[in-house]
Write an enzyme that holds these catalytic residues in place. Structure first.
Site, mmCIF file in Angstrom:
data_model
loop_
_atom_site.group_PDB
_atom_site.id
_atom_site.type_symbol
_atom_site.label_atom_id
_atom_site.label_comp_id
_atom_site.label_asym_id
_atom_site.label_seq_id
_atom_site.Cartn_x
_atom_site.Cartn_y
_atom_site.Cartn_z
ATOM 1 N N LYS A 1 26.594 -3.756 -1.186
ATOM 2 C CA LYS A 1 28.070 -3.735 -1.217
ATOM 3 C C LYS A 1 28.631 -3.067 0.023
ATOM 4 O O LYS A 1 29.829 -2.804 0.105
ATOM 5 C CB LYS A 1 28.554 -2.954 -2.446
ATOM 6 N N HIS B 1 5.126 5.992 11.293
ATOM 7 C CA HIS B 1 4.600 5.867 9.924
ATOM 8 C C HIS B 1 3.659 7.058 9.727
ATOM 9 O O HIS B 1 2.435 6.904 9.694
ATOM 10 C CB HIS B 1 3.868 4.533 9.791
ATOM 11 N N ARG C 1 0.799 -1.223 0.000
ATOM 12 C CA ARG C 1 0.000 0.000 0.000
ATOM 13 C C ARG C 1 0.837 1.281 0.000
ATOM 14 O O ARG C 1 0.592 2.194 -0.794
ATOM 15 C CB ARG C 1 -0.960 0.018 1.192
ATOM 16 N N THR C 2 1.811 1.371 0.897
ATOM 17 C CA THR C 2 2.541 2.636 1.012
ATOM 18 C C THR C 2 3.297 2.947 -0.279
ATOM 19 O O THR C 2 3.165 4.032 -0.844
ATOM 20 C CB THR C 2 3.513 2.587 2.213
ATOM 21 N N ARG D 1 11.417 3.796 3.234
ATOM 22 C CA ARG D 1 11.014 2.870 4.308
ATOM 23 C C ARG D 1 12.252 2.056 4.707
ATOM 24 O O ARG D 1 13.004 1.599 3.846
ATOM 25 C CB ARG D 1 9.913 1.927 3.841
HETATM 26 C C1 NCD Z 1 1.726 -1.081 7.951
HETATM 27 C C2 NCD Z 1 3.218 -0.849 8.013
HETATM 28 O O1 NCD Z 1 3.950 -1.144 7.078
HETATM 29 O O2 NCD Z 1 3.625 -0.354 9.040
HETATM 30 N N1 NCD Z 1 1.237 -1.246 6.648
HETATM 31 C C3 NCD Z 1 1.039 -0.152 5.863
HETATM 32 O O3 NCD Z 1 1.897 0.678 5.696
HETATM 33 N N2 NCD Z 1 -0.183 -0.020 5.302
HETATM 34 C C4 NCD Z 1 1.266 -2.140 8.859
HETATM 35 C C5 NCD Z 1 1.938 -3.472 8.859
HETATM 36 O O4 NCD Z 1 2.862 -3.750 8.127
HETATM 37 O O5 NCD Z 1 1.500 -4.283 9.646
#
Ligand code: NCD
Length: 294
Positions: free
Chosen positions: A81, A130, A51-52, A102
């Site tokens: 590396k 997040h 999703r993100t 991320r």
């Molecule tokens: C979440 C995350 O990655 O923190 N998912 C997301 O971004 N929609 C929740 C999760 O991974 O459980």
């Protein structure tokens, strides 16, 4: 430089401004389809994401911008590396206009952001934060309820490792919600502010009184040995909730949320995911076009 690193940096006014743009975009997306023509977003993911990453990339595309994507950055970049994260970020920032990152390591995005020559957006750092998920979660709550004042939000699942809960609690502070954490065992709740807690066994009796159940999965990839949450949302349990209440989940789900719940009108987690695209469009638009949201 306007980085997006923590939910703490957003005032209620910032959120409202962003949500107004998100709603405008949602109402007539085509009116924004050339706003970021000529801009490029870097997408640098050292942890899996559906999703993100996808909603950020689609958001940029829908605004007329382009995307440069490393979805498996641990192996596909020179990190393999031995290159440092700071050097990686500095380098990517030479090529793009904004970068979404991320990473499994807590705080690393915030600690390294000053290396970047363009805005950095934290797409999740370990169990820490997040912020953009919190924005879309709050947008979804505000979409479902006219007034957030006095709403009861019940958080279930992996309280300790959930960065989405941690960020959302920060964002909810000025919104007057009553936040309840359902704990499976005594976790270190010092991470959180503005909450009260119940034992997980009490969830069922509380369900008829809450407005939002915010569920999270057990974060098995984060190696904290402890008892797992055993609460499972079923269609029968969902029916016990108020007709006006909603069930949210940042997704992905595992065994804590059964598919049979999806047909219940309270289940809004896929709408929540879709809202992520509108909110991220609004954020990219604000960062790259308006630059006045902070
Ligand atoms: C979440 C995350 O990655 O923190 N998912 C997301 O971004 N929609 C929740 C999760 O991974 O459980």
């Amino acid at each position: 430089m306007q980085h997006v690193l923590s939910a703490n940096q957003f005032t209620k006014e910032d959120c409202e401004r962003l949500f107004t743009i998100a709603t405008r975009i949602k109402t007539s997306p085509w009116a924004y389809s050339h706003e970021l023509t000529g801009r490029i977003m870097g997408s640098l993911f050292f942890e899996p994401s559906l999703r993100t990453r996808c909603s950020f990339e689609v958001a940029m595309n829908r605004l007329g911008g382009k995307v440069f994507s490393e979805g498996n950055a641990t192996y596909s970049t020179s990190t393999a590396k031995g290159e440092s994260f700071k050097d990686t970020l500095k380098t990517i920032s030479q090529y793009v206009d904004v970068v979404v990152v991320r990473h499994p390591q807590e705080e690393i995005v915030a600690e390294s952001a000053n290396m970047s020559d363009v805005p950095v957006i934290n797409g999740g750092d370990g169990m820490n934060e997040h912020p953009t998920q919190a924005l879309l979660d709050l947008y979804t709550i505000k979409d479902a309820f006219e007034n957030t004042e006095g709403l009861t939000v019940l958080f279930t699942g992996d309280l300790l490792c959930s960065r989405t809960i941690r960020s959302l609690l920060k964002l909810l502070k000025p919104y007057g919600t009553k936040n309840i954490l359902a704990r499976a065992m005594p976790p270190d709740l010092a991470y959180f502010e503005n909450w009260s807690w119940i034992e997980e066994g009490q969830i069922e009796e509380l369900l008829p009184t809450v407005d939002v159940v915010y569920m999270t999965r057990h974060q098995r990839e984060r190696s904290l040995a402890r008892e797992e949450s055993r609460f499972v949302m079923t269609a029968k349990l969902a029916e016990k909730m108020k007709p006006t209440s909603v069930i949210m989940h940042p997704l992905p789900r595992t065994e804590e949320l059964l598919e049979e719940v999806d047909n219940n009108h309270r289940a809004i987690y896929f709408q929540q995911a879709k809202n992520g695209m509108w909110v991220r469009m609004a954020l990219l638009y604000s960062l790259l076009k308006e630059r006045d949201w902070q």
